[in-house]
Scaffold this motif. Structure first.
Motif, PDB file in Angstrom:
ATOM      1  N   SER A 102       0.837  -1.200   0.000  1.00 38.25           N
ATOM      2  CA  SER A 102       0.000   0.000   0.000  1.00 38.25           C
ATOM      3  C   SER A 102       0.878   1.258   0.000  1.00 38.25           C
ATOM      4  O   SER A 102       2.047   1.223   0.388  1.00 38.25           O
ATOM      5  N   ILE A 103       0.276   2.354  -0.423  1.00 31.04           N
ATOM      6  CA  ILE A 103       1.009   3.620  -0.550  1.00 31.04           C
ATOM      7  C   ILE A 103       0.708   4.551   0.628  1.00 31.04           C
ATOM      8  O   ILE A 103       1.622   5.110   1.239  1.00 31.04           O
ATOM      9  N   THR A 104      -0.574   4.734   0.899  1.00 27.82           N
ATOM     10  CA  THR A 104      -0.957   5.647   1.982  1.00 27.82           C
ATOM     11  C   THR A 104      -1.884   4.941   2.972  1.00 27.82           C
ATOM     12  O   THR A 104      -2.543   3.968   2.639  1.00 27.82           O
ATOM     13  N   ARG A 105      -1.910   5.468   4.165  1.00 29.89           N
ATOM     14  CA  ARG A 105      -2.778   4.966   5.232  1.00 29.89           C
ATOM     15  C   ARG A 105      -3.187   6.175   6.063  1.00 29.89           C
ATOM     16  O   ARG A 105      -2.351   6.939   6.510  1.00 29.89           O
ATOM     17  N   ARG A 106      -4.488   6.381   6.248  1.00 30.08           N
ATOM     18  CA  ARG A 106      -5.009   7.481   7.067  1.00 30.08           C
ATOM     19  C   ARG A 106      -4.489   8.849   6.600  1.00 30.08           C
ATOM     20  O   ARG A 106      -4.140   9.712   7.392  1.00 30.08           O
ATOM     21  N   GLY A 107      -4.380   8.985   5.255  1.00 33.19           N
ATOM     22  CA  GLY A 107      -4.002  10.275   4.692  1.00 33.19           C
ATOM     23  C   GLY A 107      -2.530  10.625   4.790  1.00 33.19           C
ATOM     24  O   GLY A 107      -2.138  11.756   4.505  1.00 33.19           O
ATOM     25  N   GLN A 108      -1.695   9.662   5.196  1.00 35.15           N
ATOM     26  CA  GLN A 108      -0.249   9.908   5.240  1.00 35.15           C
ATOM     27  C   GLN A 108       0.458   8.680   4.667  1.00 35.15           C
ATOM     28  O   GLN A 108      -0.156   7.622   4.501  1.00 35.15           O
ATOM     29  N   PRO A 109       1.764   8.809   4.355  1.00 37.25           N
ATOM     30  CA  PRO A 109       2.453   7.639   3.794  1.00 37.25           C
ATOM     31  C   PRO A 109       2.413   6.462   4.767  1.00 37.25           C
ATOM     32  O   PRO A 109       2.493   6.648   5.985  1.00 37.25           O
ATOM     33  N   CYS A 110       2.269   5.247   4.219  1.00 42.49           N
ATOM     34  CA  CYS A 110       2.401   4.048   5.058  1.00 42.49           C
ATOM     35  C   CYS A 110       3.766   4.098   5.753  1.00 42.49           C
ATOM     36  O   CYS A 110       4.743   4.595   5.187  1.00 42.49           O
ATOM     37  N   TRP A 111       3.847   3.542   6.946  1.00 37.52           N
ATOM     38  CA  TRP A 111       5.063   3.661   7.749  1.00 37.52           C
ATOM     39  C   TRP A 111       6.292   3.144   6.998  1.00 37.52           C
ATOM     40  O   TRP A 111       7.351   3.789   6.998  1.00 37.52           O
ATOM     41  N   TYR A 112       6.176   2.010   6.305  1.00 40.69           N
ATOM     42  CA  TYR A 112       7.352   1.457   5.626  1.00 40.69           C
ATOM     43  C   TYR A 112       7.820   2.345   4.482  1.00 40.69           C
ATOM     44  O   TYR A 112       8.965   2.234   4.013  1.00 40.69           O
ATOM     45  N   ARG A 113       6.950   3.263   4.014  1.00 41.06           N
ATOM     46  CA  ARG A 113       7.299   4.178   2.929  1.00 41.06           C
ATOM     47  C   ARG A 113       7.841   5.517   3.433  1.00 41.06           C
ATOM     48  O   ARG A 113       8.237   6.360   2.628  1.00 41.06           O
ATOM     49  N   VAL A 114       7.823   5.708   4.743  1.00 38.02           N
ATOM     50  CA  VAL A 114       8.428   6.917   5.302  1.00 38.02           C
ATOM     51  C   VAL A 114       9.940   6.841   5.081  1.00 38.02           C
ATOM     52  O   VAL A 114      10.542   5.760   5.145  1.00 38.02           O
ATOM     53  N   GLU A 115      10.559   7.986   4.823  1.00 43.49           N
ATOM     54  CA  GLU A 115      11.999   8.029   4.521  1.00 43.49           C
ATOM     55  C   GLU A 115      12.825   7.285   5.577  1.00 43.49           C
ATOM     56  O   GLU A 115      12.636   7.489   6.778  1.00 43.49           O
ATOM     57  N   ASN A 116      13.704   6.425   5.120  1.00 46.97           N
ATOM     58  CA  ASN A 116      14.650   5.652   5.947  1.00 46.97           C
ATOM     59  C   ASN A 116      14.018   4.506   6.741  1.00 46.97           C
ATOM     60  O   ASN A 116      14.710   3.822   7.490  1.00 46.97           O
ATOM     61  N   VAL A 117      12.703   4.264   6.589  1.00 41.70           N
ATOM     62  CA  VAL A 117      12.075   3.188   7.369  1.00 41.70           C
ATOM     63  C   VAL A 117      12.200   1.850   6.637  1.00 41.70           C
ATOM     64  O   VAL A 117      12.888   0.940   7.094  1.00 41.70           O
ATOM     65  N   GLY A 118      11.540   1.706   5.497  1.00 37.02           N
ATOM     66  CA  GLY A 118      11.662   0.471   4.722  1.00 37.02           C
ATOM     67  C   GLY A 118      11.361  -0.774   5.543  1.00 37.02           C
ATOM     68  O   GLY A 118      10.370  -0.819   6.290  1.00 37.02           O
ATOM     69  N   ASN A 119      12.222  -1.780   5.461  1.00 37.32           N
ATOM     70  CA  ASN A 119      11.981  -3.059   6.134  1.00 37.32           C
ATOM     71  C   ASN A 119      12.145  -3.012   7.653  1.00 37.32           C
ATOM     72  O   ASN A 119      11.786  -3.970   8.340  1.00 37.32           O
ATOM     73  N   ILE A 120      12.677  -1.898   8.157  1.00 33.92           N
ATOM     74  CA  ILE A 120      12.732  -1.737   9.621  1.00 33.92           C
ATOM     75  C   ILE A 120      11.310  -1.764  10.182  1.00 33.92           C
ATOM     76  O   ILE A 120      11.083  -2.092  11.345  1.00 33.92           O
ATOM     77  N   ALA A 121      10.338  -1.456   9.326  1.00 31.58           N
ATOM     78  CA  ALA A 121       8.928  -1.470   9.746  1.00 31.58           C
ATOM     79  C   ALA A 121       8.500  -2.849  10.252  1.00 31.58           C
ATOM     80  O   ALA A 121       7.559  -2.945  11.051  1.00 31.58           O
ATOM     81  N   ILE A 122       9.175  -3.908   9.813  1.00 34.51           N
ATOM     82  CA  ILE A 122       8.828  -5.252  10.304  1.00 34.51           C
ATOM     83  C   ILE A 122       9.081  -5.320  11.804  1.00 34.51           C
ATOM     84  O   ILE A 122       8.223  -5.730  12.591  1.00 34.51           O
ATOM     85  N   ASN A 123      10.279  -4.889  12.221  1.00 39.33           N
ATOM     86  CA  ASN A 123      10.590  -4.864  13.656  1.00 39.33           C
ATOM     87  C   ASN A 123       9.721  -3.856  14.395  1.00 39.33           C
ATOM     88  O   ASN A 123       9.302  -4.088  15.537  1.00 39.33           O
ATOM     89  N   ASP A 124       9.422  -2.739  13.736  1.00 34.71           N
ATOM     90  CA  ASP A 124       8.568  -1.723  14.361  1.00 34.71           C
ATOM     91  C   ASP A 124       7.178  -2.283  14.654  1.00 34.71           C
ATOM     92  O   ASP A 124       6.572  -1.974  15.686  1.00 34.71           O
ATOM     93  N   ALA A 125       6.668  -3.124  13.745  1.00 38.00           N
ATOM     94  CA  ALA A 125       5.362  -3.761  13.989  1.00 38.00           C
ATOM     95  C   ALA A 125       5.440  -4.645  15.230  1.00 38.00           C
ATOM     96  O   ALA A 125       4.555  -4.611  16.091  1.00 38.00           O
TER      97      ALA A 125
END
Length: 350
Positions: A102-125
């Motif tokens: 997905s590209i956006t969620r709740r009117g903002q970029p999905c967390w994994y698409r935020v600059e420098n996040v990427g696959n770190i979002a897996i651990n963030d979840a």
């Protein structure tokens, strides 16, 4: 489900202190400043931005069961349980957005698409999910019902993940096979992926904190809330196709995305050979023309009337179940809890 701005604002006012508590735990563990800042960004980007229906439902249900306004302390404890559901929702959505690209969620970029996040979002979840159990231990470990709410969160998480699994393997976006679809699969997906955590979990948490211990009461709540959750999701499927974008807040993409929704499953059950061919060739194709052809078949099959019939049947069935609870309440249950949910959902347009 609509929530008053006053209810929302009061609920939101509890979040900053919980976010601070969670970051303070990292500080206590000696985590570096950049890790603490990252975690705070994760918490605040992903947790408080949604409709908050699930979390606020814990507070509303607790007050109904009590039968009088909550004290400040009672409100805070109910709100913490509510925010734990919102953390669960955040955990699911961060992962879900990666799975769906997905590209956006709740009117903002999905967390994994935020600059420098990427696959770190897996651990963030994972950290969002772990935050639930930190807060439960800190605020509820001394309560008689502590193990009950721990088990409830763990079981509901597993149920939701089972629903997600069926959804992912039944309707992958890049491989359309309508022979995998059925109303029974749709039922499993919506009950396991949505109804348990969105409808049953908030009420069951409020019941535990209100001291309800009779297993039959939880069974009654489940028997009402799962059909209510299914009705809610069928509405969602219908509104994705027929709702006005300015009302539902998005442009529906279920047909384009090969979703195993209620409309396509009803259509598959009654389509002629010729109509089935149109659905097979056009459903799940990233084309406005294909989408229009699918919608034309839906119109030929009069799915709007089918939905209206389903809505009327669901409303009658759920109301009948609610009426079985004595008017004065029984074993910790009150009709008003379920009437409140049904009133928010029935004939909604967004």
């Amino acid at each position: 489900m609509s929530i008053s701005s006053a209810s929302r604002d009061k609920f939101l006012s509890v979040w900053p202190s919980l976010s601070d508590e969670l970051v303070a735990y990292l500080d206590k563990e000696g985590m570096p400043a950049d890790a603490k800042a990252w975690f705070k960004g994760n918490l605040d980007h992903n947790t408080p931005g949604g409709k908050l229906n699930r979390g606020i439902s814990v507070v509303d249900t607790t007050e109904i069961l009590k039968g009088s306004p909550l004290t400040d302390e009672e409100y805070r404890k109910a709100a913490i349980l509510g925010w734990c559901i919102e953390l669960l929702q955040a955990y699911f959505l961060v992962a879900d957005d990666m799975m769906d690209a997905s590209i956006t969620r709740r009117g903002q970029p999905c967390w994994y698409r935020v600059e420098n996040v990427g696959n770190i979002a897996i651990n963030d979840a994972f950290m969002l999910e772990a935050s639930i159990y930190y807060l439960l231990k800190k605020h509820f470990r001394q309560e008689k019902y502590y193990v009950d709410i721990l088990e409830l969160f763990l079981e509901t998480t597993f149920q939701t993940e089972m629903g997600q699994l069926i959804d992912l393997i039944t309707a992958p976006e890049d491989s359309v096979d309508l022979s995998k679809f059925s109303l029974s699969k749709h039922h499993l997906i919506v009950v396991y992926k949505t109804a348990f955590y969105s409808f049953y979990l908030p009420v069951a948490l409020a019941m535990h904190s209100a001291g309800v211990t009779n297993p039959a009461s939880y069974k009654t709540a489940l028997d009402i809330l799962l059909p209510l959750g299914e009705y809610f999701q069928v509405q969602d499927d219908y509104l994705d196709c027929y709702g006005k974008p300015e009302q539902i807040g998005k442009i529906g993409t279920d047909i384009l995305d090969n979703k195993c929704g209620w409309l396509i499953n009803v259509a598959l059950g009654i389509a002629s050979e010729e109509q089935r061919k149109v659905l097979d060739e056009n459903y799940g194709q990233k084309s406005a023309l294909s989408e229009a052809r699918v919608k034309a078949v839906f119109a030929e099959l009069d799915l709007t009337q089918k939905f209206n019939d389903f809505e009327a049947e669901s409303y009658a069935k759920i109301n009948g179940l609610i009426e079985q609870i004595p008017e004065e309440g029984a074993d910790g249950l009150k009709r008003e809890v379920f009437r409140s949910f049904l009133g928010k959902v029935y004939k909604r347009t967004k």
